[in-house]
Structures are given as structure tokens and as C-alpha cells.
Design a protein around this motif. Structure first.
Motif, PDB file in Angstrom:
ATOM      1  N   ASN A 543       0.841  -1.204   0.000  1.00  0.00           N
ATOM      2  CA  ASN A 543       0.000   0.000   0.000  1.00  0.00           C
ATOM      3  C   ASN A 543       0.876   1.254   0.000  1.00  0.00           C
ATOM      4  O   ASN A 543       2.080   1.189   0.234  1.00  0.00           O
ATOM      5  N   VAL A 544       0.237   2.383  -0.232  1.00  0.00           N
ATOM      6  CA  VAL A 544       0.961   3.649  -0.388  1.00  0.00           C
ATOM      7  C   VAL A 544       1.703   4.013   0.904  1.00  0.00           C
ATOM      8  O   VAL A 544       2.854   4.472   0.865  1.00  0.00           O
ATOM      9  N   ALA A 545       1.070   3.772   2.048  1.00  0.00           N
ATOM     10  CA  ALA A 545       1.691   4.154   3.325  1.00  0.00           C
ATOM     11  C   ALA A 545       2.996   3.388   3.531  1.00  0.00           C
ATOM     12  O   ALA A 545       4.000   3.957   3.981  1.00  0.00           O
ATOM     13  N   GLN A 546       2.989   2.096   3.163  1.00  0.00           N
ATOM     14  CA  GLN A 546       4.201   1.275   3.333  1.00  0.00           C
ATOM     15  C   GLN A 546       5.310   1.766   2.398  1.00  0.00           C
ATOM     16  O   GLN A 546       6.471   1.893   2.802  1.00  0.00           O
ATOM     17  N   LEU A 547       4.949   2.068   1.163  1.00  0.00           N
ATOM     18  CA  LEU A 547       5.939   2.557   0.187  1.00  0.00           C
ATOM     19  C   LEU A 547       6.539   3.881   0.658  1.00  0.00           C
ATOM     20  O   LEU A 547       7.762   4.083   0.630  1.00  0.00           O
ATOM     21  N   ASP A 548       5.649   4.762   1.126  1.00  0.00           N
ATOM     22  CA  ASP A 548       6.083   6.061   1.650  1.00  0.00           C
ATOM     23  C   ASP A 548       7.090   5.903   2.777  1.00  0.00           C
ATOM     24  O   ASP A 548       8.142   6.543   2.791  1.00  0.00           O
ATOM     25  N   ALA A 549       6.745   5.050   3.737  1.00  0.00           N
ATOM     26  CA  ALA A 549       7.604   4.856   4.908  1.00  0.00           C
ATOM     27  C   ALA A 549       8.955   4.291   4.466  1.00  0.00           C
ATOM     28  O   ALA A 549      10.011   4.671   4.988  1.00  0.00           O
ATOM     29  N   TYR A 550       8.936   3.383   3.484  1.00  0.00           N
ATOM     30  CA  TYR A 550      10.183   2.780   2.989  1.00  0.00           C
ATOM     31  C   TYR A 550      11.090   3.850   2.379  1.00  0.00           C
ATOM     32  O   TYR A 550      12.287   3.899   2.649  1.00  0.00           O
ATOM     33  N   LEU A 551      10.488   4.746   1.583  1.00  0.00           N
ATOM     34  CA  LEU A 551      11.294   5.791   0.914  1.00  0.00           C
ATOM     35  C   LEU A 551      11.935   6.730   1.930  1.00  0.00           C
ATOM     36  O   LEU A 551      13.067   7.195   1.739  1.00  0.00           O
ATOM     37  N   GLN A 552      11.224   7.023   3.030  1.00  0.00           N
ATOM     38  CA  GLN A 552      11.761   7.990   3.999  1.00  0.00           C
ATOM     39  C   GLN A 552      12.991   7.446   4.718  1.00  0.00           C
ATOM     40  O   GLN A 552      13.783   8.206   5.286  1.00  0.00           O
ATOM     41  N   ARG A 553      13.177   6.104   4.706  1.00  0.00           N
ATOM     42  CA  ARG A 553      14.351   5.504   5.346  1.00  0.00           C
ATOM     43  C   ARG A 553      15.586   5.552   4.439  1.00  0.00           C
ATOM     44  O   ARG A 553      16.681   5.235   4.869  1.00  0.00           O
ATOM     45  N   ARG A 554      15.377   5.886   3.146  1.00  0.00           N
ATOM     46  CA  ARG A 554      16.468   5.859   2.182  1.00  0.00           C
ATOM     47  C   ARG A 554      17.170   7.213   2.107  1.00  0.00           C
ATOM     48  O   ARG A 554      16.545   8.254   2.341  1.00  0.00           O
ATOM     49  N   PRO A 555      18.454   7.213   1.751  1.00  0.00           N
ATOM     50  CA  PRO A 555      19.139   8.502   1.565  1.00  0.00           C
ATOM     51  C   PRO A 555      18.804   9.112   0.199  1.00  0.00           C
ATOM     52  O   PRO A 555      18.412   8.391  -0.726  1.00  0.00           O
ATOM     53  N   LEU A 556      19.014  10.389   0.102  1.00  0.00           N
ATOM     54  CA  LEU A 556      18.843  11.107  -1.153  1.00  0.00           C
ATOM     55  C   LEU A 556      19.792  10.512  -2.204  1.00  0.00           C
ATOM     56  O   LEU A 556      20.926  10.188  -1.892  1.00  0.00           O
ATOM     57  N   GLY A 557      19.327  10.337  -3.426  1.00  0.00           N
ATOM     58  CA  GLY A 557      20.184   9.798  -4.486  1.00  0.00           C
ATOM     59  C   GLY A 557      20.222   8.278  -4.522  1.00  0.00           C
ATOM     60  O   GLY A 557      20.862   7.686  -5.396  1.00  0.00           O
ATOM     61  N   ASP A 558      19.553   7.634  -3.568  1.00  0.00           N
ATOM     62  CA  ASP A 558      19.539   6.168  -3.513  1.00  0.00           C
ATOM     63  C   ASP A 558      18.861   5.601  -4.763  1.00  0.00           C
ATOM     64  O   ASP A 558      17.958   6.216  -5.328  1.00  0.00           O
ATOM     65  N   ARG A 559      19.323   4.412  -5.181  1.00  0.00           N
ATOM     66  CA  ARG A 559      18.728   3.728  -6.341  1.00  0.00           C
ATOM     67  C   ARG A 559      17.960   2.511  -5.864  1.00  0.00           C
ATOM     68  O   ARG A 559      18.505   1.689  -5.135  1.00  0.00           O
ATOM     69  N   LEU A 560      16.714   2.402  -6.293  1.00  0.00           N
ATOM     70  CA  LEU A 560      15.866   1.300  -5.835  1.00  0.00           C
ATOM     71  C   LEU A 560      15.421   0.468  -7.026  1.00  0.00           C
ATOM     72  O   LEU A 560      15.080   1.011  -8.079  1.00  0.00           O
ATOM     73  N   THR A 561      15.415  -0.841  -6.825  1.00  0.00           N
ATOM     74  CA  THR A 561      14.868  -1.718  -7.859  1.00  0.00           C
ATOM     75  C   THR A 561      13.348  -1.736  -7.710  1.00  0.00           C
ATOM     76  O   THR A 561      12.843  -1.879  -6.596  1.00  0.00           O
ATOM     77  N   CYS A 562      12.671  -1.565  -8.810  1.00  0.00           N
ATOM     78  CA  CYS A 562      11.206  -1.484  -8.734  1.00  0.00           C
ATOM     79  C   CYS A 562      10.591  -2.537  -9.650  1.00  0.00           C
ATOM     80  O   CYS A 562      10.887  -2.572 -10.856  1.00  0.00           O
ATOM     81  N   HIS A 563       9.749  -3.388  -9.081  1.00  0.00           N
ATOM     82  CA  HIS A 563       8.978  -4.347  -9.885  1.00  0.00           C
ATOM     83  C   HIS A 563       7.553  -3.827 -10.019  1.00  0.00           C
ATOM     84  O   HIS A 563       6.967  -3.374  -9.037  1.00  0.00           O
ATOM     85  N   TYR A 564       7.045  -3.923 -11.225  1.00  0.00           N
ATOM     86  CA  TYR A 564       5.685  -3.392 -11.441  1.00  0.00           C
ATOM     87  C   TYR A 564       5.007  -4.142 -12.578  1.00  0.00           C
ATOM     88  O   TYR A 564       5.666  -4.816 -13.386  1.00  0.00           O
ATOM     89  N   PHE A 565       3.697  -4.034 -12.616  1.00  0.00           N
ATOM     90  CA  PHE A 565       2.931  -4.564 -13.743  1.00  0.00           C
ATOM     91  C   PHE A 565       2.501  -3.411 -14.634  1.00  0.00           C
ATOM     92  O   PHE A 565       2.017  -2.389 -14.151  1.00  0.00           O
ATOM     93  N   ARG A 566       2.747  -3.571 -15.946  1.00  0.00           N
ATOM     94  CA  ARG A 566       2.098  -2.676 -16.910  1.00  0.00           C
ATOM     95  C   ARG A 566       1.074  -3.568 -17.607  1.00  0.00           C
ATOM     96  O   ARG A 566       1.443  -4.554 -18.242  1.00  0.00           O
ATOM     97  N   ARG A 567      -0.191  -3.217 -17.500  1.00  0.00           N
ATOM     98  CA  ARG A 567      -1.272  -4.135 -17.879  1.00  0.00           C
ATOM     99  C   ARG A 567      -1.026  -5.460 -17.147  1.00  0.00           C
ATOM    100  O   ARG A 567      -0.860  -5.427 -15.930  1.00  0.00           O
ATOM    101  N   ASP A 568      -0.923  -6.594 -17.868  1.00  0.00           N
ATOM    102  CA  ASP A 568      -0.692  -7.857 -17.149  1.00  0.00           C
ATOM    103  C   ASP A 568       0.745  -8.353 -17.304  1.00  0.00           C
ATOM    104  O   ASP A 568       1.039  -9.502 -17.078  1.00  0.00           O
TER     105      ASP A 568
END
Ligand code: ZN
Length: 598
Positions: A543-568
Motif C-alpha cells: 500500500n501507499v503508506a508502506q511505500l512512503d515509509a520505505y522511501l523515507q528511510r532511504r538517503p537522497l540519491g539512492d537507487r531502488l529496484t522497482c517491480h511493477y505490472f504494466r497491464r498484465d
């Protein structure tokens, strides 16, 4: 009876249909043409209300059938007849909005644009209307609320009404049901509010708060007042919000929680929003219902009417709706400036302000503002929010050219006196001419920049003249709307890190991107509106709250791997966290600040 007479009966709430009979005493001898509006004034979208007209037929007064042909989706042609004819039809009413018609076992609400056929060639004749109750309405003791002029009605309001013209007939929406009701006096005029839907509102509180706002607006414009009485029609739902202005009433939709409750102390933000909405639609009684663009006055509601003046009609109304909460004493000066900063923030957060001018925003309202998609923040700017910004800049510009002798209030009153009272339509450049007149010099440079360029107006310089410091700062929280923030004074405070996207939770325990801001982390990583994020750094994000909280723990300039669905289809990318832009507005007043006047 008038030459045009409608009967509307509450036919059957189960099928959500009104049954309407229209009697035309003197039909066109060559065959009568009928039509229905395609849009409703105040809402700039083709809605094709005719799609909800069912089973239309015509007869002579004695009941003999007359041929009807569909000319196009909004026009019907009746066979020639030399004497009175009757048109019979039903309207399917299942649109719970301020713009349409809605009918179920709890209430009936209707706009004339959804229900009443326009008899072509006779729009300027008197139009009478009989409102007829059915058995259910009688059993439930329903009554009628409308500002349509009464001819002969019973205690519940059923009976005969009459409008001078078709335009008047469709400018008085009608609410029928077992609503709750409050009344108050403002400026010697009776005001009434009816609320439909489940709610626990403190009605006396609403009356006590709204009366001074209405009184302040009535006093501001002075005589003559535009109406003899006024009606707020409120539909209360779980999460509704919106309003539509009419000549002596307004239809509003609000959420249950935005209303005050018995024992409530200070007005909460949602209630202030509700009061602001009431103030907004009420102000429109002058600014757009009487002071009108000529381009809108001339419309037959069959095709889009285009004007560049919506920046004035919605911008000035948005500016004054909040100002009258301050002038009426609902909010203090500090709260006023903070709310104004939030309003301005809604402009500065939009990269689209560099893509579309204010004049174009107004002219393209039909295809862009009213048909927003996932790219809207990057492509367009609202003529409400940027219009309010331009109106403030105009006020400050008038003051600077006249050593404080003239301001926006003078312009607004001048428009009422010289154009509104006589309902003389405004040409596309009338505001510019009047404002230059007041300033004592041409304001071409100002209007070119405000309306026809995408450059930011120099609000910092303009505000400084009245003792207000305008500044921009980065966001410090997810729901940081602008205005002062405690972290802004901490030199090492970390801004709120984010993807530069609007997001929503999905039922799949994932996060859907609804809008992606240009040149921010999500955009640079190739993410798009509609994508569904499921994991960051191989950790599931539910959920959005969990994602938000995760980002706030990261430093500026950090690189994150992101998995996502575009359509299916599952996809992967890398997101780099950037420094969020300083796009939250703060307005700080010096002690000597007297802007704006009470
Ligand atoms: Zn408005």
C-alpha cells in the motif's frame, strides 16, 4: 395556462423514471421541432442528456397519434398539426450528481436540462410546470424545494410553477423528498438549506456560520440584490464533493464528515471546505449568473460555447469564496493566508503551467479540463487555481499603480454595476479594459503575461508591496499541502522523498500510479500512469503508506529496484530518489500587513 405547459409526475421510483407530458398550445403549423440541451450551464462538457429520454410520442389534444421522427440525437420533429398537441415521454433519472437527475425511494432531484424539452421557436414564452406526486411520495410525506416561481402549490410544494422563459425554467433545479431543512436571514433575505441523505449535521451551526458569509457578500455588492430568496440544495453522501450555481439556488454534493456535528468546537478543515463551497456557489449568483461572458449568454446549449474568460469567472470566484470566510469572521488572518498558500501551491505543483496559458486553459475547458487523463498535471493548468492566482496578482497590480487607491473589489463592484445588473454580456477583453481604466494606464503587459504566457507571475515582488513574504519550500510529508511547516525552520530537515507520482491503493494489495510528474523519479525510470508497483528492492509493497515509509528511510540519491505490472506484464526498472522541488507556497505576513481588507 401558458402556451407551453409541462406536467412532471413521479412515475415510478423503482425504474427511476419521471413521466412528463408537454402541452403545446400553438405548435409550429409546419411541424414542431423539439430539442434537449446537450450541456448544462456551469459545467463545460457535452453530456447528451437526450440519451435518457425514453418512449417519446406525440398526440393531438384528443389523443390521436401524431408522427414523430428523430432528426438527430437531441432533436425530434413532430408531424404538422394546427391545434394543441401533447408530447409524452419518460426520463430515466439515475445520475447522482449536481448536473443531472436522480430518483429512487429516498428522493428525486432534477435539473431542467435533463427533463424539459425545448420547444424550438417558443423559448421566450412563459413555461408552466405541474409537479405531481405519486402514491409513494404521498405516503412518505415528501415535499418540494425549488426557487422556481410558484403559481399555485399545496403545503408540500406540489402543484403549479411558472417560469418566464425556457432559460429560467432550466435554471431552478428541484429537490423532492423528506429532507432536513434550515432557514436563516441574511441582509433581510430568506435563505433556506435542504439536506438530503443520511447525516448527523448540526443545522443550527451551519446556519450560524453561513449567515454572515451570505450577509457579507450581499453587503459587498449592495443594491439591487440579485434574488428575493435563496436556496442551498445539499445531497449528503459518503464521499461526494461538488456544486453547480443557479440564479437563486445552488445544488451541492458533500460528504457526511464535512458537516458539523453537535458539540463540535473549532471548525475542522473539511467543514471549512464545505463553507467555502457554499460561499463559492453563492458568489456565482453575481459573478457568472448575472455578470456573464457574452459568449456563454448566446449559447443554445447545443454545442460547446468557448470563452477565454473562465479564468475570471472561476478564478475570481475561487479567490472571493475563501476571502468571504475571512471577511465574515469564520477564519482569522493567519488561517486565511495559510489556506491561500495551499490554493497557490496547487498551481506551483503543476508542471502543466509551463505548457498551457490561462486563456487557452479557459478556451480548452471542454476537451482538457473537463476530460482530464493521467497526463493532466504535465499538460494543463486549472483556470480555477491559476485564475485565482492571476486575480490576486491583478489586485496587487491595481494597488501598485494607484498608490493603494484602487483594488480588485472596485473592479468587481464596477462589473456588477455596469454589466451585471443589466445582464449585459462581457466581451472577451472587457475585464482588461476596465482594469486598465481603474489603474489609470494600460495593463497590456500584465495581461499578456498573466493570460497569454506561461511564465510565473512575480508574486514575490507583488506580495512584498503589501507586507507579505512569498516563498517556496519543498514538501515535508505526504499530505503537505503548503503553508507553514515546523520542519521548514530546521536547517537539516530532510524533505519528503517521493517518486513524483500520484498513487492509490488497489484491491490487489499493490500501488497504482494514477499520474506521473514530468522529470521526477518515476518518469525518469520509465514508469507511467496506470502502472502497478508491487515491490521495491525485492520487498513487496502492499500500500501507499508502506511505500512512503520505505522511501523515507532511504538517503537522497539512492537507487531502488522497482517491480511493477504494466497491464498484465511484469516489468522491472531502477528508480533514483531526487531532491523534491520547492513547490509548496508559504505566505508570511509582517505585523504591518493589512492585506486583504476585512
Ligand atoms: Zn465555480
Amino acid at each position: 395556462m401558458s402556451p407551453l405547459h409541462y406536467q412532471l409526475s413521479l412515475h415510478d421510483y423503482r425504474s427511476h423514471r419521471f413521466a412528463i407530458t408537454l402541452i403545446i398550445d400553438q405548435p409550429d403549423p409546419n411541424g414542431q421541432l423539439l430539442r434537449l440541451p446537450k450541456w448544462i450551464p456551469g459545467s463545460y462538457m457535452i453530456r447528451d442528456f437526450s440519451k435518457h429520454i425514453i418512449n417519446l410520442r406525440a398526440t393531438t389534444f384528443d389523443g390521436e397519434a401524431l408522427a414523430v421522427s428523430v432528426v438527430d440525437p437531441a432533436h425530434w420533429q413532430i408531424a404538422p398539426h394546427q391545434r394543441s398537441i401533447k408530447i409524452h415521454y419518460e426520463v430515466y433519472a439515475w445520475d447522482l450528481s449536481v448536473r443531472g437527475a436522480h430518483y429512487d425511494q429516498q428522493h428525486a432531484f432534477l435539473n431542467g436540462t435533463s427533463c424539459f424539452l425545448d420547444v424550438v421557436g417558443q423559448s421566450e414564452q412563459p413555461h408552466s410546470l405541474d409537479l405531481l406526486a405519486d402514491e409513494w411520495a404521498l405516503q412518505q410525506a415528501w415535499s418540494v424545494a425549488t426557487t422556481l416561481p410558484k403559481l399555485a402549490v399545496n403545503e408540500q410544494g406540489f402543484g403549479r410553477y411558472q417560469a418566464a422563459t425556457y432559460a429560467e425554467l432550466i435554471d431552478h433545479p428541484i429537490e423532492i423528498g423528506s429532507f432536513t431543512e434550515l432557514r436563516f436571514d441574511a441582509g433581510g433575505i430568506e435563505h433556506r438549506m435542504v439536506l438530503t441523505g443520511v447525516h448527523d449535521a448540526d443545522l443550527e451551526r451551519i446556519a450560524a456560520d453561513l449567515a454572515p458569509i451570505c450577509a457579507a457578500q450581499l453587503a459587498f455588492f449592495g443594491q439591487p440584490t440579485p434574488f428575493k430568496h435563496y436556496l442551498f440544495m445539499v445531497m449528503v453522501t459518503g464521499n461526494g464533493y461538488g456544486g453547480l450555481e443557479h440564479r437563486s439556488s445552488t445544488a451541492l454534493m458533500c460528504s457526511r464528515e464535512s458537516l458539523p456535528y453537535p458539540g463540535m468546537d473549532q471548525p475542522h478543515d473539511k467543514y471549512l471546505e464545505f463553507l467555502e463551497l457554499c460561499s463559492h456557489e453563492y458568489f456565482h449568483s453575481w459573478n457568472v449568473k448575472r455578470i456573464q461572458p457574452a459568449q456563454l449568454q448566446q449559447s443554445d446549449l447545443q454545442s460547446p460555447a468557448t470563452t477565454q474568460l473562465l479564468w475570471w469567472f472561476e478564478g475570481a470566484t475561487s479567490y472571493y469564496d475563501l476571502l468571504f470566510l475571512y471577511r465574515a469572521g469564520t477564519i482569522d488572518h493567519a488561517t486565511y493566508l495559510n489556506k491561500l498558500a495551499e490554493q497557490l501551491t496547487r498551481v506551483y505543483r503543476m508542471p502543466g503551467r509551463f505548457q498551457q496559458t490561462l486563456a487557452d486553459s479557459s478556451k480548452q475547458a471542454w476537451t482538457k479540463f473537463y476530460q482530464q487523463d493521467e497526463n493532466a498535471p504535465n499538460a494543463i493548468i486549472s483556470y480555477y487555481t491559476k485564475g485565482a492566482l492571476a486575480v490576486i496578482a491583478l489586485d496587487l497590480t491595481l494597488r501598485s499603480h494607484t498608490q493603494g487607491q484602487k483594488n480588485l473589489d472596485d473592479l468587481m463592484r464596477m462589473l456588477w454595476q455596469d454589466y451585471g445588473i443589466a445582464e449585459q454580456g462581457l466581451a472577451e477583453n472587457t475585464i482588461e479594459l476596465l482594469a486598465s481604466d481603474l489603474a489609470g494606464c494600460p495593463l497590456d503587459d500584465f495581461f499578456n503575461q498573466a493570460l497569454h504566457s506561461t511564465n510565473d507571475l512575480p508574486l514575490d515582488e507583488l506580495f512584498a508591496q503589501v507586507g507579505i513574504q512569498f516563498s517556496l519550500r519543498p514538501p515535508y510529508a505526504n499530505q503537505d499541502l503548503g503553508g507553514p511547516h515546523p520542519k521548514a525552520n530546521q536547517p537539516d530537515a530532510k524533505p519528503y522523498l517521493n517518486l513524483g507520482a500520484a498513487m492509490a491503493n488497489t484491491p490487489n494489495n499493490s500501488i497504482k500510479l494514477t499520474h506521473v510528474w514530468l522529470d521526477r523519479p518515476a518518469h525518469r525510470a520509465g514508469l507511467a500512469g496506470g502502472d502497478e508497483i508491487i515491490a521495491l528492492d525485492a520487498i513487496r509493497m502492499s500500500n501507499v503508506a508502506q511505500l512512503d515509509a520505505y522511501l523515507q528511510r532511504r538517503p537522497l540519491g539512492d537507487r531502488l529496484t522497482c517491480h511493477y505490472f504494466r497491464r498484465d506484464e511484469l516489468a522491472q526498472t531502477e528508480v533514483t530518489l531526487d531532491l523534491p522541488p520547492a513547490d509548496r507556497v508559504v505566505l508570511s505576513a509582517h505585523k504591518s500587513c493589512h492585506w486583504p481588507e476585512k
